[in-house]
Scaffold this motif. Structure first.
Motif, PDB file in Angstrom:
ATOM      1  N   GLU A   5      48.450  37.719  40.071  1.00 43.92           N
ATOM      2  CA  GLU A   5      48.412  36.322  40.481  1.00 43.92           C
ATOM      3  C   GLU A   5      47.046  35.727  40.165  1.00 43.92           C
ATOM      4  O   GLU A   5      46.017  36.309  40.504  1.00 43.92           O
ATOM      5  CB  GLU A   5      48.704  36.196  41.977  1.00 43.92           C
ATOM      6  CG  GLU A   5      50.146  36.513  42.303  1.00 43.92           C
ATOM      7  CD  GLU A   5      50.547  36.081  43.700  1.00 43.92           C
ATOM      8  OE1 GLU A   5      49.662  35.760  44.511  1.00 43.92           O
ATOM      9  OE2 GLU A   5      51.761  36.062  43.961  1.00 43.92           O
ATOM     10  N   VAL A  26      54.903  23.765  33.830  1.00 38.20           N
ATOM     11  CA  VAL A  26      55.756  24.518  34.744  1.00 38.20           C
ATOM     12  C   VAL A  26      57.228  24.139  34.570  1.00 38.20           C
ATOM     13  O   VAL A  26      58.107  24.989  34.629  1.00 38.20           O
ATOM     14  CB  VAL A  26      55.303  24.280  36.207  1.00 38.20           C
ATOM     15  CG1 VAL A  26      56.265  24.927  37.186  1.00 38.20           C
ATOM     16  CG2 VAL A  26      53.909  24.835  36.410  1.00 38.20           C
ATOM     17  N   PHE A  42      50.968  24.225  45.366  1.00 37.47           N
ATOM     18  CA  PHE A  42      50.662  24.762  44.056  1.00 37.47           C
ATOM     19  C   PHE A  42      51.994  25.088  43.422  1.00 37.47           C
ATOM     20  O   PHE A  42      52.990  25.273  44.105  1.00 37.47           O
ATOM     21  CB  PHE A  42      49.756  25.998  44.116  1.00 37.47           C
ATOM     22  CG  PHE A  42      50.181  27.082  45.054  1.00 37.47           C
ATOM     23  CD1 PHE A  42      51.144  28.002  44.689  1.00 37.47           C
ATOM     24  CD2 PHE A  42      49.596  27.196  46.316  1.00 37.47           C
ATOM     25  CE1 PHE A  42      51.524  29.016  45.563  1.00 37.47           C
ATOM     26  CE2 PHE A  42      49.971  28.197  47.192  1.00 37.47           C
ATOM     27  CZ  PHE A  42      50.944  29.116  46.814  1.00 37.47           C
ATOM     28  N   LEU A  43      52.055  25.080  42.113  1.00 38.10           N
ATOM     29  CA  LEU A  43      53.265  25.478  41.422  1.00 38.10           C
ATOM     30  C   LEU A  43      52.967  26.770  40.675  1.00 38.10           C
ATOM     31  O   LEU A  43      51.808  27.092  40.425  1.00 38.10           O
ATOM     32  CB  LEU A  43      53.722  24.390  40.460  1.00 38.10           C
ATOM     33  CG  LEU A  43      54.239  23.105  41.118  1.00 38.10           C
ATOM     34  CD1 LEU A  43      54.846  22.196  40.069  1.00 38.10           C
ATOM     35  CD2 LEU A  43      55.248  23.393  42.216  1.00 38.10           C
ATOM     36  N   THR A  44      54.014  27.485  40.346  1.00 35.73           N
ATOM     37  CA  THR A  44      53.776  28.779  39.712  1.00 35.73           C
ATOM     38  C   THR A  44      54.521  28.897  38.391  1.00 35.73           C
ATOM     39  O   THR A  44      55.578  28.305  38.207  1.00 35.73           O
ATOM     40  CB  THR A  44      54.243  29.936  40.609  1.00 35.73           C
ATOM     41  OG1 THR A  44      55.654  29.861  40.749  1.00 35.73           O
ATOM     42  CG2 THR A  44      53.592  29.867  41.978  1.00 35.73           C
ATOM     43  N   THR A  46      54.941  32.175  35.365  1.00 35.14           N
ATOM     44  CA  THR A  46      54.511  33.491  34.931  1.00 35.14           C
ATOM     45  C   THR A  46      54.593  33.600  33.416  1.00 35.14           C
ATOM     46  O   THR A  46      55.608  33.229  32.823  1.00 35.14           O
ATOM     47  CB  THR A  46      55.401  34.568  35.592  1.00 35.14           C
ATOM     48  OG1 THR A  46      55.386  34.345  36.991  1.00 35.14           O
ATOM     49  CG2 THR A  46      54.879  35.960  35.298  1.00 35.14           C
ATOM     50  N   LEU A  53      51.613  40.673  33.310  1.00 36.11           N
ATOM     51  CA  LEU A  53      52.214  39.353  33.473  1.00 36.11           C
ATOM     52  C   LEU A  53      51.232  38.541  34.298  1.00 36.11           C
ATOM     53  O   LEU A  53      50.771  38.991  35.347  1.00 36.11           O
ATOM     54  CB  LEU A  53      53.548  39.462  34.223  1.00 36.11           C
ATOM     55  CG  LEU A  53      54.745  39.989  33.439  1.00 36.11           C
ATOM     56  CD1 LEU A  53      55.940  40.140  34.365  1.00 36.11           C
ATOM     57  CD2 LEU A  53      55.088  39.059  32.279  1.00 36.11           C
ATOM     58  N   LYS A  55      50.803  35.546  36.603  1.00 38.24           N
ATOM     59  CA  LYS A  55      51.495  34.527  37.391  1.00 38.24           C
ATOM     60  C   LYS A  55      50.469  33.487  37.812  1.00 38.24           C
ATOM     61  O   LYS A  55      49.628  33.734  38.671  1.00 38.24           O
ATOM     62  CB  LYS A  55      52.142  35.164  38.622  1.00 38.24           C
ATOM     63  CG  LYS A  55      52.863  34.155  39.487  1.00 38.24           C
ATOM     64  CD  LYS A  55      53.571  34.828  40.638  1.00 38.24           C
ATOM     65  CE  LYS A  55      54.323  33.792  41.461  1.00 38.24           C
ATOM     66  NZ  LYS A  55      55.024  34.416  42.588  1.00 38.24           N
ATOM     67  N   TRP A  59      47.026  24.885  41.201  1.00 38.79           N
ATOM     68  CA  TRP A  59      46.710  23.949  42.293  1.00 38.79           C
ATOM     69  C   TRP A  59      46.356  22.594  41.700  1.00 38.79           C
ATOM     70  O   TRP A  59      45.447  22.486  40.879  1.00 38.79           O
ATOM     71  CB  TRP A  59      45.516  24.464  43.108  1.00 38.79           C
ATOM     72  CG  TRP A  59      45.811  25.628  43.984  1.00 38.79           C
ATOM     73  CD1 TRP A  59      46.526  26.746  43.666  1.00 38.79           C
ATOM     74  CD2 TRP A  59      45.386  25.806  45.340  1.00 38.79           C
ATOM     75  NE1 TRP A  59      46.562  27.603  44.733  1.00 38.79           N
ATOM     76  CE2 TRP A  59      45.863  27.045  45.771  1.00 38.79           C
ATOM     77  CE3 TRP A  59      44.618  25.026  46.217  1.00 38.79           C
ATOM     78  CZ2 TRP A  59      45.620  27.539  47.051  1.00 38.79           C
ATOM     79  CZ3 TRP A  59      44.376  25.512  47.490  1.00 38.79           C
ATOM     80  CH2 TRP A  59      44.882  26.758  47.901  1.00 38.79           C
ATOM     81  N   GLY A  77      38.418  31.231  45.236  1.00 37.96           N
ATOM     82  CA  GLY A  77      39.210  32.291  44.612  1.00 37.96           C
ATOM     83  C   GLY A  77      39.895  31.911  43.312  1.00 37.96           C
ATOM     84  O   GLY A  77      40.811  32.597  42.884  1.00 37.96           O
TER      85      GLY A  77
END
Ligand SMILES: Cc1cc2nc3c(=O)[nH]c(=O)nc-3n(C[C@H](O)[C@H](O)[C@H](O)COP(=O)(O)OP(=O)(O)OC[C@H]3O[C@@H](n4cnc5c(N)ncnc54)[C@H](O)[C@@H]3O)c2cc1C
Ligand SMILES: Nc1nc2c(ncn2[C@@H]2O[C@H](COP(=O)(O)OP(=O)(O)O)[C@@H](O)[C@H]2O)c(=O)[nH]1
Ligand SMILES: [Mg+2]
Lengths: 194, 629
Positions: A5, A26, A42-44, A46, A53, A55, A59, A77
């Protein structure tokens, strides 16, 4: 394959197309009336990268940049930051330096920085020469790319470039960071009390 | 700042970004209210804020500057039947008796080979060896001096080179350990996050519940407090909390172990025996259990965390709460947010923003426009003289001239070693220090290690808190000299084990639990949030926020879960982007996935309109996935 991540935060003036870039990346979608205030938690997405991978937890500013009120927690972070400007707005390029400074102040020290000159579909009303932007990016050792969220140009590439710059994971056991997120279920490893 | 004006109409305007205000903001925005959230300061979280070292120096300086308030006439903005209610712009009374002490060397001592710091090699003269000057910086001039040395730092310089070796901590029990200089603290300043308040989260307390319930928890990470310590007879001792702790304890006799286990098991249920002690001190009850001095001390001061005259029913309730909180996330009942407590209000602010809330720091409200007949606030006038209408106004207590009845005493120390060095140098400790003399205040101390991201490796950040009886320095400096070493310490032979204080500051802060909020002649749609209270947990602020929220929106749900990122489905018309926005606003629908794999982010179009229903459904299994450890 191991999933890693990676938090990526977006920076840049209001209206340059930050939310549109995320939306394109996305959801492969573009909308002219994208609401300026409603950003995502936030969207994700991968993507494969070498043997891993990645991911991306992307934000968006949630509009807090509009009145220069981004909170330091926004940067915490982050593995990477994308600073976006609008190639048709010289102002938005001039404030890049301010965003870089802000990132230096609040962001993690080893963060990967990418600069994206967005709306390059509007080349005929361009105000920021590509050369100048590229030189600036080089001067701060940032990734540089011009994008169009509207025409889906270079958005994937932007994130691929970021992926490549992310240093491979060192042995995760070495850095035993035992911080955690709160969840509904108690951690199963927790010891029982009296 | 950009000359952009704020919109002129909101449902709720909130002034101040403290915890309670931020929770109200998130809660209102979450259920669709248009929220404007302002703070006159340049940072989030008001008196709940945390600062980098340099940010703290600036804050200290600001506290010493008197702000002049210009009074302007806004009556031209009034309409028929309205009058003005002025707010106070400054909040000078909430922080008092601020004193700063620096006990470390101003500049670096001679560098050892390991550090190839370019800044230091260019230094012309090295300071006298071990000249432990004490810089007492309690007034304005000395603070200015602090900031000059801060300005001397090259901007943008990477503090990389001077980063103390993580191994430095290993040698911490040796008296020859090398101290960080003041210049290094400044240089590494951005890696500190120094909280103005010192609190912890009870793992089953109302803040943890709220964070989880609302999904705001996804914005923050936490660490367990790893041990509970208490200071007795001049020694630091670990308080056994879990069954394993009790059995492993070397300080407890076998009989004591049995007694403690029996007591802890039996006190979970209410018994007639306990009820007989209602109204009488918990200490009496404990005495009569024949537990002995040791256990009595642990139970009263470290587990119940009450005073000698606390009634039994209250003491038992606290004891039970402590026990219930054990084992949920770790070995102690407490959690601490990585990067400090100042993160929490910011997380709620982000939730508010995500649902459309507007944020503007360095922006205030000068006065309220009140309707004479209804005594309702109709609008506010902001610091730019703009009239912004609103249906509700929420404000921090400092702006309405509330009475400060009670003050809390605080001290923050940067030290070079743990108060109880152990196998690991990465402990987060909660320490109770019982009153030195009967009737004196109990001091609560939290020691944070560098992995909480609040201080640099090789240092510890120590927060001390008690109820104020005099100035902060009067209240706490005896405790500091008792447990730590400074250049003022006497008896050099006796102090090897004690941590050295590099830098510290003392101040008093108004105790929010004692602020008189009711009874103001305020319009009925104006709500006052108090600042941080003196207790260890966050119950006060959370309760207050929920109370205010229900006054504003009696029929709405308080902080229902925000959707998870993976559940947000973009209702795109494939291949025809931008086709459906005739409705003025594009729409997003939410859907609960049942399968989770790498493909789940490939959003599929969906057209149900069950937006609200889906949103409020908790997705337990997903939250488990966000566990990082
Ligand atoms: C690039 C990008 C673009 C995004 N664009 C959007 C976007 O344009 N819109 C969006 O909502 N999310 C968008 N998101 C997702 C998002 O930002 C939040 O996660 C999302 O707003 C929360 O979802 P929601 O629809 O439940 O919000 P809600 O709380 O439902 O709020 C969305 C808006 O709809 C209104 N609303 C809510 N319920 C109803 C109802 N029943 N009837 C009428 N109005 C209602 C609210 O008042 C609010 O103005 C985007 C995310 C990204 C990354
Ligand atoms: N022509 C063009 N317009 C874009 C592009 N990206 C975004 N926009 C438009 O620019 C405006 C602002 O975009 P938005 O994503 O909300 O910007 P943000 O404030 O940085 O998040 C919107 O009207 C978008 O439709 C692009 O690549 N090309
Ligand atoms: Mg946006």
């Amino acid at each position: 394959m191991a999933i890693r991540e990676l938090k990526v935060c977006l920076l840049g003036d209001t209206g340059v197309g930050k939310s549109s870039i995320v939306c394109r990346f996305v959801q492969d979608h573009f909308d002219h009336n994208i609401s300026p205030t409603i950003g995502a938690s936030f969207l994700t997405k991968t993507v494969p990268s070498g043997h891993e991978l990645h991911k991306f937890l992307i934000w968006d500013t949630a509009g807090q940049e509009r009145f220069h009120s981004l909170a330091p927690m926004y940067y915490r972070g982050s593995a990477a930051a994308v600073i976006v400007y609008d190639i048709t707005k010289l102002d938005s390029f001039q404030t890049l330096k301010k965003w870089v400074k802000e990132l230096k102040e609040h962001g993690p020290e080893d963060i990967v920085v990418a600069i994206a000159g967005n709306k390059n579909d509007l080349g005929d009303i361009r105000e920021v020469p590509m050369k100048e932007a590229k030189e600036f990016a080089e001067s701060i050792e940032a990734i540089f790319i011009e994008t169009s969220a509207r025409n889906a140009v270079n958005v994937e590439e932007l994130f691929q470039k970021i992926s490549k710059q992310i240093p491979p994971l060192e042995n995760p056991e070495v850095e035993s960071n035992d911080s955690f997120k709160l969840t509904r279920q108690p951690s199963s490893t927790a010891r029982r009390c009296c | 700042m950009a000359a952009e004006d704020l919109p002129s109409e909101f449902d709720v305007v909130i002034l101040g970004t403290g915890l309670a205000e931020s929770v109200v903001a998130a809660a209102c925005s979450r259920v669709g209210q248009r929220v404007l959230h302002l703070d006159r300061r340049s940072y989030y979280a008001a008196n709940w804020a945390s600062f980098t070292f340099n940010g703290l120096l600036t804050w200290i300086q600001e506290q010493n500057e008197s702000q002049t308030e210009e009074v302007r006439d806004w009556s031209s903005l009034l309409e028929e039947g309205e009058e003005l209610l002025h707010l106070s712009d400054t909040d000078s009374a909430s922080i008092t008796n601020l004193q700063v002490f620096c006990y470390t060397n101003e500049e670096d001592e001679e560098e050892e080979a390991e550090s190839a710091d370019p800044l230091n090699t260019t230094e012309e003269e090295k300071p006298e060896e071990f000249s432990h000057d004490v810089f007492i910086r309690s007034d304005f001039q000395t603070v200015t001096f602090l900031n000059q040395s801060q300005a001397a730092q090259t901007p943008g310089e990477e503090p990389e080179a001077a980063r103390p070796h993580p191994s430095a901590a290993q040698s911490q029990s040796e008296p020859t350990r090398k101290k960080l200089s003041y210049a290094q603290l400044v240089k590494e300043g951005r890696r500190f996050n120094i909280d103005l308040v010192s609190k912890l989260l009870f793992s089953r307390g109302s803040l943890v519940d709220l964070l989880i319930k609302s999904n705001v928890s996804r914005y923050a990470e936490f660490k367990n407090v790893t041990r509970i310590l208490t200071y007795r007879h001049g020694n630091m001792e670990q308080v056994p909390c879990s069954r394993a702790d009790v059995f492993a304890s070397r300080q407890l006799l076998v009989v004591e172990k049995r007694k403690l286990m029996r007591f802890l098991n039996s006190c979970m249920e209410e018994t007639e025996e306990q009820q007989a002690y209602n109204g009488r001190p918990y200490l009496d009850f404990l005495r009569d259990q024949q537990l002995g001095d040791n256990l009595q001390h642990f139970l009263l001061h470290s587990i119940a965390m009450v005073t000698e005259d606390t009634p039994t029913e209250e003491g038992l309730a606290s004891t039970r709460h402590f026990l219930r909180c054990l084992g949920r996330y770790g070995n102690t009942p407490f959690l601490f947010p990585v990067y400090g407590l100042g993160e929490i209000p910011q997380c709620f602010c982000r939730m508010c923003a995500v649902f459309g809330g507007t944020y503007c720091l360095r922006h205030s409200v000068h006065c309220l426009i009140v309707d004479r007949d209804t005594n309702r606030c109709r609008a506010v006038i902001d610091s730019r003289g703009q009239r912004i209408s609103c249906s509700h106004f929420v404000v921090e207590d400092g702006c309405v001239g509330s009475d400060r009845k009670k003050m809390a005493t605080r001290a923050v120390l940067i030290t070079d070693a743990s108060v109880l060095p152990g196998e690991s140098d990465q402990q987060v400790s909660m320490v109770t220090v019982p009153p030195a003399a009967a009737g004196g205040p109990t001091v609560k101390m939290v020691e944070l290690c560098s992995s909480t991201m609040t201080c640099v490796p090789g240092t510890y950040l120590v927060h001390l808190t008690c109820q104020s009886t005099g100035s902060a320095h009067q209240d706490l400096s005896p405790v500091v000299t008792m447990m730590f070493r400074t250049t003022e310490s006497e008896e050099p032979g006796n102090e090897h084990g004690r941590p050295f204080v590099l830098w510290c500051f003392y101040f008093n802060m108004a105790d929010g639990s004692a602020v008189e909020v009711e009874g103001h002649q305020l319009p009925c749609n104006v709500y006052v949030c108090s600042g941080p209270d003196g207790s260890l947990g966050h119950e006060h602020a959370v309760k207050q926020a929920e109370f205010i929220f229900h006054k504003i929106l009696p029929d709405e749900d308080f902080c229902p879960p925000a959707p998870n990122p993976e559940d947000i489905i973009y209702d795109g018309d494939e291949g025809a982007a931008g086709q459906e926005e005739n409705q003025g606003e594009q729409e997003i629908y939410l859907q609960n996935h049942t399968e989770h794999n790498a493909e789940e982010e490939e959003m599929t179009p969906k057209t149900t309109k069950e937006k609200d229903k889906n949103q409020s459904r908790p997705q337990t299994h997903r939250n488990t996935r966000s566990m990082q450890h």
